[in-house]
Write a protein that holds these residues in place. Structure first.
Motif, short mmCIF file in Angstrom:
data_model
loop_
_atom_site.label_atom_id
_atom_site.label_comp_id
_atom_site.label_asym_id
_atom_site.label_seq_id
_atom_site.Cartn_x
_atom_site.Cartn_y
_atom_site.Cartn_z
N ASP A 157 0.72 -1.31 -0.05
CA ASP A 157 0.01 -0.04 -0.03
C ASP A 157 0.97 0.95 -0.11
OD1 ASP A 157 -2.55 -1.16 -0.24
OD2 ASP A 157 -2.54 -1.49 1.91
N LYS A 158 2.11 1.26 0.62
CA LYS A 158 3.03 2.33 0.68
C LYS A 158 3.27 2.83 -0.71
CE LYS A 158 7.18 4.10 2.70
NZ LYS A 158 8.45 3.49 3.55
N VAL A 159 3.60 1.53 -1.61
CA VAL A 159 4.02 2.00 -3.14
C VAL A 159 2.74 2.40 -3.49
CG1 VAL A 159 4.87 1.12 -5.19
CG2 VAL A 159 5.96 0.41 -2.96
N ARG A 160 1.72 2.06 -3.58
CA ARG A 160 0.56 2.63 -4.09
C ARG A 160 0.19 3.88 -3.91
NH1 ARG A 160 -1.73 -1.92 -6.80
NH2 ARG A 160 -1.12 -3.76 -5.97
N ILE A 161 0.28 4.36 -2.44
CA ILE A 161 0.25 5.71 -1.96
C ILE A 161 1.10 6.55 -2.97
CG2 ILE A 161 0.62 7.37 -0.02
CD1 ILE A 161 -0.85 4.95 1.69
N TYR A 162 2.53 6.28 -2.95
CA TYR A 162 3.52 7.08 -3.56
C TYR A 162 3.30 7.32 -4.99
CZ TYR A 162 6.72 7.12 0.26
OH TYR A 162 7.45 7.26 1.52
N ASN A 186 9.59 18.56 -9.16
CA ASN A 186 10.56 17.65 -9.92
C ASN A 186 11.39 17.00 -8.98
OD1 ASN A 186 9.45 17.73 -12.41
ND2 ASN A 186 11.18 19.51 -12.83
N LYS A 187 12.01 17.82 -7.67
CA LYS A 187 12.64 17.04 -6.78
C LYS A 187 11.90 16.18 -5.85
CE LYS A 187 15.81 20.85 -5.80
NZ LYS A 187 16.25 21.89 -4.60
N LEU A 188 10.66 16.61 -5.48
CA LEU A 188 9.79 15.65 -4.89
C LEU A 188 9.26 14.17 -5.56
CD1 LEU A 188 6.86 17.65 -3.05
CD2 LEU A 188 8.71 16.34 -1.96
N CYS A 189 9.10 14.51 -6.97
CA CYS A 189 8.91 13.29 -7.77
C CYS A 189 10.14 12.42 -7.86
CB CYS A 189 8.71 13.97 -9.32
SG CYS A 189 7.23 14.53 -9.59
N GLU A 190 11.29 12.99 -7.92
CA GLU A 190 12.43 11.96 -7.87
C GLU A 190 12.53 11.45 -6.73
OE1 GLU A 190 15.92 14.50 -8.82
OE2 GLU A 190 15.14 15.17 -10.51
N THR A 191 12.36 12.08 -5.47
CA THR A 191 12.46 11.27 -4.16
C THR A 191 11.44 10.12 -4.08
OG1 THR A 191 12.84 13.39 -3.31
CG2 THR A 191 12.26 11.74 -1.58
N VAL A 192 10.23 10.34 -4.59
CA VAL A 192 9.04 9.55 -4.70
C VAL A 192 9.43 8.32 -5.74
CG1 VAL A 192 6.53 9.08 -5.33
CG2 VAL A 192 7.40 11.18 -3.92
N ARG A 234 4.23 -10.07 -6.78
CA ARG A 234 3.70 -8.65 -6.54
C ARG A 234 4.93 -7.59 -6.95
NH1 ARG A 234 5.13 -9.14 -0.24
NH2 ARG A 234 4.93 -7.00 -0.24
N GLN A 235 5.99 -7.83 -7.27
CA GLN A 235 6.79 -7.40 -8.10
C GLN A 235 6.32 -6.91 -9.58
OE1 GLN A 235 10.58 -8.77 -9.62
NE2 GLN A 235 11.90 -7.15 -8.48
N SER A 236 5.75 -8.02 -9.93
CA SER A 236 5.21 -7.80 -11.39
C SER A 236 3.81 -6.89 -11.58
CB SER A 236 4.85 -9.22 -11.84
OG SER A 236 4.23 -9.26 -13.06
N GLN A 237 3.13 -7.04 -10.57
CA GLN A 237 1.99 -6.18 -10.45
C GLN A 237 2.28 -4.76 -10.36
OE1 GLN A 237 -0.10 -8.30 -7.69
NE2 GLN A 237 -1.27 -9.86 -8.89
N LEU A 238 3.20 -4.67 -9.39
CA LEU A 238 3.40 -3.12 -9.06
C LEU A 238 4.32 -2.71 -10.09
CD1 LEU A 238 4.57 -3.57 -5.19
CD2 LEU A 238 2.49 -2.23 -6.15
N ALA A 239 5.14 -3.43 -10.70
CA ALA A 239 5.85 -2.68 -12.04
C ALA A 239 4.92 -2.20 -13.01
CB ALA A 239 6.86 -3.80 -12.52
N LEU A 240 4.06 -3.09 -13.29
CA LEU A 240 3.03 -2.70 -14.59
C LEU A 240 2.15 -1.59 -14.03
CD1 LEU A 240 1.85 -3.49 -17.24
CD2 LEU A 240 0.38 -5.00 -16.06
N TYR A 241 1.83 -1.52 -12.74
CA TYR A 241 0.90 -0.14 -11.87
C TYR A 241 1.71 0.91 -12.30
CZ TYR A 241 -2.00 2.35 -8.50
OH TYR A 241 -2.53 2.91 -7.87
N PHE A 242 3.14 0.92 -11.83
CA PHE A 242 3.88 2.23 -12.10
C PHE A 242 4.14 2.59 -13.56
CE2 PHE A 242 8.35 3.92 -10.96
CZ PHE A 242 8.01 5.49 -10.91
N PHE A 243 4.31 1.37 -14.38
CA PHE A 243 4.29 1.65 -15.71
C PHE A 243 3.09 2.59 -16.24
CE2 PHE A 243 3.18 0.43 -20.11
CZ PHE A 243 4.38 0.65 -20.66
N ASN A 244 1.90 2.05 -15.92
CA ASN A 244 0.64 2.76 -16.31
C ASN A 244 0.68 4.00 -15.85
OD1 ASN A 244 -0.21 0.64 -17.99
ND2 ASN A 244 -1.27 -0.39 -15.97
#
Length: 957
Positions: free
Chosen positions: A810-815, A855-861, A880-890
């Protein structure tokens, strides 16, 4: 590197294509409308018939297949045809007329419904005795090989010994012991029957029947009758089923309406054998009861068997000397008669008229002497007759013509208007019949003898009828006056309240508040001395219920002067709260418009306060919820119109009164927020000095109240909601205070929270809240004295420090959602604004330093997200890694500027990581790639073509 967005043009592109519609012939449900079906014979090839429907739809209706072509709507459509309707009504009427004459309908109150009431009412503390059949040992040694003649002789010997069988007299039994013994006898009967000891079973029944001639503890007699006739009913049923089972021929049982001709000789012979055995019983009472119990078995012998037996059994009762024993024997005969031959009303009528002829026996010397010995008063003795007479009259009055009531009234007059009989007549006949002759009955009641049966009970019975049916309009006031003259003179509070309770309904139904007020005043006058009301709470509750049922205009109700003093009689807290709940339920149900009437408000605040103050540490959650719902219903109904200050004062007062019920405080916060928004609406967003101060007062109310709540998510959501309201009303510093309070509360969110009484992880709730919070933070302007995006930074620090579950992403989904927010913040014009509030797009005007901070905030996140993806490289977390990678890609695909080489390369790496270990969802990957190719054809999206070429699709293998 967020991509630039033109929200207006994107919205236009995404709109659904509009298609012109002819609304005259359009309905969204039309393809599956169920319509009337008509079956026609058609000369089609390969088909003999088909169903043509008025709907020409080609869509298959999913309901039709289940209903086999006949659906409830078609039945309604068919009912619209007058010819069909008339025919159906005729057949229904004929069927009903036939049923009326041959069977008992559901409108007939069965004996079983009266049983419990009789057992509860007719009790005793005196000791009882019972003769138990111990069973003879004769004939027990017969073996299977013994001759038939030996078996017959043994049976005859047993039959001779029928009434002289071994008995054991049990003395000094309590009522409960007696009931237990009777239940044991009932079980013994079933056991004897199942072990094929039919004569023993008959002996048990005879011994039980004999108990009905014993009136030594007379006040228990009605209950004894109920218990022993249960055994007789069991016996009758066993005999009938036994003979019926003998009629089974080739495994085909007899139909319900069989004729005697279809019964075989063996069954008939067995049936006759039972009747002959019973005929040999010497004593009248057991012989009568046992034959009555198997009356239904006459169906096996002849068509006229029952109709011939009923008059004979009726005449047999004339031989019973004790009038109480005789009347219950008549009641049993009516009970059996209604079950097996309800159409033979003449026999039932003859039974009752026989009773009337012997009625004077009640006042004879024999009975009087018996009552003196037992120390029983005449009024108590007469009430023992009520269940039997009520039942006999109910059987006679069932679907009887009005002429019969007239005849009954005449017979009552001939007997000197006997009160007991009159009471039973009023209980048995239809309320409409009684109500139409109310004045006649009042005349008869006046002439009754007071000594035997109290007049107030007669007025109570009349009142019960008048509650169900209306008397002639011209007689209504006179009826009330005559009844109340008698009721108000009653000295015994219990007698008084039992009558008053019934007549209150009549008063409320037909008269104004003046009469209701008079009646309530009279009740208070009678029930206050010696705190008599403490023994009459159920009746007093019933009175309140009746008053609020008929007077549901609360301005009228509270103008009844004695209504609130009446409530003061409810001194016991639990009862008082129940009454308050009834009143509030009625208010919420019937009050259509909001109110500001001070009389109603003060009275209902007092009632709600009573409910609130009953809450303590032991109160159940369901009870708290119910009370809160009632109080909230009242709060929602209060409106002072444009007098907003008065409205806020009411909410402040309510907060001080209802501080122990959390749902009420939540409702008050929502109501105050709504009040602030209504003020904004009236001022069209341009607050004056006065309204600005008022809105700030509303905001302060919420800010002070929220911390007193215990549920953490309720507090978080209310801080957010109230902050949005403050922002909408240009109270910027107050809005900041709400949002800061929400940010500082996030670390206190526990890992598990209680939801509907069950413990659940809180992560999903926190994720949902934070997503809502981010959406609001987009339009919140930065404080001039704080740093850039101070609220967003503060929230990110809290999220970073929060202890998340090890197996949670959930932390990654929030970020990732934070990236959506930061991307939206870089746009020249934001996707939405708050009216008359300048957001950061206006304040910073796309300043390069502001964008650099984002932009700085984005880089940190992004760094945080990538670090988390690395930690998921173990075998058990690859999915889980596969699902999160695709979520971040989208996310990058939707919000990032992919012309930037670094971002472009990052997206390609994420795509490959999603597929790397074979956990990717191939369908999703294919659809995503198709979407990218589609987007590449749009203007300014040509760089998507190169991206699509760099994104390979890997098979699972």
């Amino acid at each position: 590197h967020a991509r630039s967005r033109n929200y207006v043009s994107e919205s236009e592109v995404c709109k659904l294509e509009s298609v012109p519609l002819d609304f005259g012939d359009y309905h969204p449900l039309k393809p599956i409308t169920v319509t009337e079906s008509k079956t026609k014979k058609m000369n089609r090839k390969g088909s003999t018939s088909s169903t043509s429907s008025s709907s020409s739809s080609s869509v298959m209706d999913p309901l039709s297949s289940v209903l086999d072509g006949t659906d409830p709507l078609s039945l309604f459509a068919a009912a619209a045809d007058p010819v069909t309707t008339t025919a159906a009504m005729d057949s229904t009427r004929k069927k009903r007329d036939k049923d009326d004459s041959s069977a008992v309908g559901s409108d007939f109150e069965p004996w079983s419904s009266k049983r419990g009431e009789i057992l509860a009412r007719y009790t005793t503390t005196e000791k009882l005795s019972i003769n138990l059949y111990m069973g003879s040992e004769k004939g027990k040694a017969t073996t299977a090989g013994s001759a038939v003649s030996e078996k017959v002789r043994t049976r005859l010997e047993e039959l001779d010994d029928l009434e002289e069988g071994s008995q054991k007299e049990l003395l000094n039994l309590t009522q409960q012991d007696y009931m237990n013994r009777i239940e044991e006898l009932n079980q013994s009967l079933k056991d004897a029957w199942s072990s094929d000891q039919k004569v023993k079973a008959l002996k048990i029944v005879i011994q039980c029947s004999k108990l009905l001639s014993d009136t030594t503890v007379i006040q228990f007699y009605p209950s004894k009758f109920v218990l022993i006739t249960d055994i007789l009913d069991t016996f009758g049923k066993l005999v009938y089923e036994r003979i019926l089972s003998m009629c089974v021929d080739n495994r085909v049982s007899l139909p319900d309406n069989f004729s005697p001709e279809s019964v075989n000789d063996t069954a008939k012979e067995t049936c006759l054998n039972w009747f002959f055995k019973i005929a040999s019983i010497r004593e009248l009472i057991p012989r009568f009861y046992v034959e009555a119990a198997i009356l239904k078995c006459n169906k096996f012998l002849s068509k006229t068997g029952i109709s011939e037996c009923l008059p004979r059994l009726t005449s047999m009762i004339r031989g019973i000397g004790d009038p109480l024993v005789a009347v219950y024997a008549r009641a049993y005969l009516c009970r059996v008669g209604m079950e097996v031959a309800p159409q033979l009303k003449e026999s039932l009528n003859k039974n009752f008229f026989d009773f009337l002829l012997t009625f004077k026996q009640i006042h004879g010397d024999t009975v009087q002497n018996q009552l003196v010995v037992q120390g029983v008063e005449i009024p108590l003795y007469l009430t023992l007759y009520s269940p039997a007479i009520d039942w006999i009259l109910q059987c006679i009055a069932y679907r009887a013509p009005e002429v019969l009531l007239t005849e009954m009234m005449e017979r009552c007059k001939k007997l000197g208007n006997n009160a007991l009989l009159l009471n039973s007549v009023m209980s048995a006949f239809r309320a409409e019949f009684i109500a139409a002759r109310s004045m006649d009955f009042i005349g008869m009641i006046k002439e009754c003898d007071e000594s035997g049966f109290p007049k107030h009970l007669l007025f109570r019975s009349l009142g019960l009828n008048l509650a169900l049916a209306d008397p002639p309009e011209n007689d209504r006031l006179q009826i009330l006056n005559e009844a109340w003259k008698v009721i108000t003179k009653l000295k015994n509070p219990q007698d008084y309240i039992n009558c008053a309770e019934v007549w209150v309904e009549y008063t409320c139904k037909h008269f104004t508040k003046r009469e209701v007020n008079t009646v309530l005043a009279d009740v208070i006058k009678h029930m206050t001395p010696d705190r008599a009301f403490e023994d009459a709470y159920p009746q007093l509750q019933s009175i309140i219920q009746k008053v609020i049922t008929y007077i549901y205009d609360f301005s009228l109700l509270f103008s009844v002067e004695k209504f609130l003093p009446f409530l003061d009689m409810f001194q016991k807290e639990s009862v008082r709260v129940e009454v308050c709940k009834c009143i509030m339920e009625s208010f919420i149900k019937h009050e259509q418009e909001s109110t500001k009437d001070p009389v109603i408000l003060n009275a209902l605040l007092h009632i709600c306060k009573t409910m609130h103050d009953s809450v303590n540490a032991l109160t159940l959650e369901d009870e708290k919820r119910m009370l809160a719902a009632l109080i909230n219903g009242f709060i929602k109904m209060v409106s002072f119109g444009r007098d907003f200050e008065q409205q806020l004062s009411f909410y402040v007062e309510a907060r001080s009164m209802f501080c122990n019920l959390e749902p009420v405080l939540v409702q008050l916060i929502h109501s105050v927020n709504q009040l602030a928004m209504e003020t904004r609406k009236v001022m069209k967003g341009n607050h004056s000095r006065k309204t600005a101060a008022f809105v700030r007062a509303c905001v302060a109310f919420c800010f002070i109240t929220i911390p007193s709540l215990s549920s953490i998510f309720t507090r978080l959501n209310l801080y957010l909601h109230s902050g949005q309201v403050a922002l909408a009303n240009q109270c910027l510093s107050q809005a900041d205070a709400f949002f800061k309070a929400a940010v500082s509360l996030v670390p206190e969110v526990p890992k598990m929270i209680s939801v509907d009484g069950k413990m659940r992880p809180s992560d999903a709730f926190l994720l949902e809240f934070l997503c809502n919070f981010f959406s609001t933070l987009l339009v919140v302007p930065d404080h001039p004295e704080q740093g850039v995006l101070f609220l967003v930074r503060g929230l990110l620090n809290v999220i970073q420090d929060y202890t998340w579950e090890d197996n949670s992403d959930d932390k990654v989904r929030i970020y990732t959602n934070v990236l959506h927010l930061l991307s939206a913040m870089t746009q020249e014009a934001y996707i939405y604004h708050v009216d008359k509030v300048d957001s950061n797009d206006t304040l910073y005007g796309g300043d390069s330093k502001f964008l650099a901070e984002i932009n700085k905030l984005c880089e940190t996140v992004i760094a945080q997200i990538l670090d988390h993806l690395k930690t998921l490289g173990k075998e058990e977390t690859l999915k889980r890694q596969s699902q999160l990678a695709l979520y971040f890609f989208n996310t990058i695909l939707a919000h990032g500027d992919l012309r930037n080489n670094k971002l472009n390369q990052l997206s390609v790496n994420l795509w490959n990581l999603a597929q790397k270990h074979g956990f990717a969802d191939t369908k999703t990957m294919v659809k995503t790639l198709e979407y990218i190719k589609r987007r590449s054809k749009q203007p300014e999206m040509s760089h998507f073509t190169d991206l699509a070429l760099r994104l390979p699709l890997q098979s699972r293998t």
